[in-house]
Design an enzyme around this catalytic site. Sequence first.
Site, PDB file in Angstrom:
ATOM      1  N   MET A   1      -0.263   0.908  -3.441  1.00 20.86           N
ATOM      2  CA  MET A   1       0.285  -0.195  -4.211  1.00 20.86           C
ATOM      3  C   MET A   1       1.238  -0.988  -3.318  1.00 20.86           C
ATOM      4  SD  MET A   1       2.904  -0.092  -7.449  1.00 20.86           S
ATOM      5  CE  MET A   1       1.841   0.940  -8.380  1.00 20.86           C
ATOM      6  N   PRO A   2       0.867  -2.183  -2.864  1.00 19.00           N
ATOM      7  CA  PRO A   2       1.784  -2.997  -2.071  1.00 19.00           C
ATOM      8  C   PRO A   2       2.938  -3.508  -2.936  1.00 19.00           C
ATOM      9  CG  PRO A   2      -0.480  -3.845  -1.944  1.00 19.00           C
ATOM     10  CD  PRO A   2      -0.436  -2.801  -2.992  1.00 19.00           C
ATOM     11  N   THR A   3       4.137  -3.389  -2.395  1.00 14.35           N
ATOM     12  CA  THR A   3       5.323  -3.917  -3.065  1.00 14.35           C
ATOM     13  C   THR A   3       6.048  -4.826  -2.085  1.00 14.35           C
ATOM     14  OG1 THR A   3       5.562  -1.916  -4.390  1.00 14.35           O
ATOM     15  CG2 THR A   3       7.494  -3.347  -4.226  1.00 14.35           C
ATOM     16  N   ASP A  40       3.013  -5.499  -6.573  1.00 16.50           N
ATOM     17  CA  ASP A  40       4.343  -5.737  -7.149  1.00 16.50           C
ATOM     18  C   ASP A  40       5.115  -6.683  -6.245  1.00 16.50           C
ATOM     19  OD1 ASP A  40       4.145  -4.041  -9.395  1.00 16.50           O
ATOM     20  OD2 ASP A  40       4.599  -2.301  -8.145  1.00 16.50           O
TER      21      ASP A  40
END
Length: 63
Positions: A1-3, A40
């Site tokens: 999940m890239p944030t 995100d």
Amino acid sequence: MPTFHIELFEGRTLEQKRQFVEAITKATCDSLGVEPNSVDIILTDVKRENWATGGRLWSEPQA
């Protein structure tokens, strides 16, 4: 999940921020092959008096 944690000077409109996060999300999905709901983005508005570059606050006149 890239944030992504993005700090920017305050003053952008809600529409500008909306377009910005949509563009970042699209670029992330295209380049990393992830789904939009896994991206995100946290935007932090910073007052110019709280940001400095080269030893000079951005709230002060730049030379």
